[in-house]
Design an enzyme around this catalytic site. Structure first.
Site, mmCIF file in Angstrom:
data_model
loop_
_atom_site.group_PDB
_atom_site.id
_atom_site.type_symbol
_atom_site.label_atom_id
_atom_site.label_comp_id
_atom_site.label_asym_id
_atom_site.label_seq_id
_atom_site.Cartn_x
_atom_site.Cartn_y
_atom_site.Cartn_z
ATOM 1 N N THR A 33 0.876 -1.138 0.060
ATOM 2 C CA THR A 33 -0.023 -0.020 -0.029
ATOM 3 C C THR A 33 0.835 1.226 -0.026
ATOM 4 O OG1 THR A 33 -1.985 1.013 1.039
ATOM 5 C CG2 THR A 33 -0.065 0.077 2.489
ATOM 6 N N ASN A 34 0.324 2.389 0.030
ATOM 7 C CA ASN A 34 0.882 3.788 0.111
ATOM 8 C C ASN A 34 0.618 4.343 1.331
ATOM 9 O OD1 ASN A 34 2.019 3.810 -2.404
ATOM 10 N ND2 ASN A 34 0.612 4.935 -3.216
ATOM 11 N N ARG A 35 1.241 5.308 1.768
ATOM 12 C CA ARG A 35 0.876 6.074 2.927
ATOM 13 C C ARG A 35 -0.013 7.029 2.740
ATOM 14 N NH1 ARG A 35 5.896 8.455 6.551
ATOM 15 N NH2 ARG A 35 4.090 9.162 7.841
ATOM 16 N N SER A 36 -1.339 7.102 3.298
ATOM 17 C CA SER A 36 -2.502 8.233 3.068
ATOM 18 C C SER A 36 -3.364 7.681 4.084
ATOM 19 C CB SER A 36 -2.962 7.695 1.587
ATOM 20 O OG SER A 36 -4.028 8.496 1.434
ATOM 21 N N VAL A 101 -2.642 6.227 -5.250
ATOM 22 C CA VAL A 101 -2.830 5.083 -5.966
ATOM 23 C C VAL A 101 -1.555 4.342 -5.934
ATOM 24 C CG1 VAL A 101 -3.818 3.954 -7.945
ATOM 25 C CG2 VAL A 101 -4.426 6.134 -7.532
#
Ligand code: CTP
Ligand code: CA
Length: 224
Positions: A33-36, A101
């Site tokens: 995943t990404n940091r958000s 994304v």
């Protein structure tokens, strides 16, 4: 009450907002995943609704409560987000792509947990579709596209190149190394680049206010 005090300058318009990260499964217990946190995107969805827009929010997994808007679609992966956005894009006057994304996904999803027995794990990755770039190539003259760029260096150069490559009308650039800006914070600081070269600087301030400043810029540049 808030709505009564807010200018209804997005009345009659449909705003499609994406928010949060995407999650790319590797096996039943792991994902990339990404940091958000999703906070910036949710603040934009709520602010657009307060200003009279019909708002559709496509959200990756976050811990936030959905704002009181017309339609909320929860997705996990970039492919699901792509599908949800592509299906609704023709209804949108304005697309705001605040989601982080995942650029790549594991090529194979194992249906059983991968064991660590070998002492190492190699993951083959394949590129996800660039949702914003696809919508940029599809958009009509009447549709307005707002992209984001999270950068750690060469902010202006990277921002302008994304604005042009993805055929955007506005790009919101985030220097994620700046204190009080970006991931997890309730505050943010951004630079707004328009297609016509205008730059606006929003200093560190709450994400709700940043959201309204971004929408001010949308209203201003849509009309010119
Ligand atoms: N974006 C998208 N689909 C992707 C990747 C990014 O729609 N597969 C969108 C994001 O929602 C954001 C903008 O494109 O609005 C820029 O995302 P960013 O990650 O900063 O840029 P990339 O083009 O992915 O380039 P890089 O990660 O290499 O900086
Ligand atoms: Ca990216």
């Amino acid at each position: 009450i808030k709505k009564l005090l807010t200018p209804q300058d997005l009345a009659g318009l449909t705003v499609l907002v994406t928010a949060g990260p995407t999650r790319e499964p590797l096996d039943p217990v792991r994902y990339l995943t990404n940091r958000s946190s999703g906070k910036m995107g949710y603040a934009l969805a709520e602010a657009a609704s307060q200003r009279g827009a019909k708002v559709i929010l496509v959200s990756g997994p976050t811990s936030l409560k959905a704002p009181p808007i017309e339609e909320v679609i929860q997705v996990e992966t970039a492919i699901q987000m792509y599908q949800a956005v592509a299906d609704r894009f023709s209804r949108a006057n304005i697309l705001v792509k605040a989601a982080a994304v995942a650029d790549y996904r594991p090529d194979n999803i194992c249906d059983q947990k991968i064991k660590k027995a070998a002492g190492e794990m190699n993951i083959e990755l394949v590129a996800n579709p660039d949702i914003l770039a696809h919508m940029g190539s599809r958009k009509s003259d009447k549709q307005f596209l707002v992209g984001f760029a999270a950068e750690t260096n060469d902010l202006d150069k990277n921002a302008l190149s994304k604005l042009e490559k993805k055929n955007l009308d506005l790009l919101i650039a985030n220097d994620v190394t700046q204190p009080g800006a970006g991931f997890d914070y309730d505050t943010n600081a951004v630079r707004i680049f328009s297609k016509t070269g205008t730059i606006k600087e929003i200093p560190v301030i709450s994400k709700n206010i940043v959201a309204h400043k971004i929408l001010d810029a949308v209203v201003e540049f849509r009309n010119c």
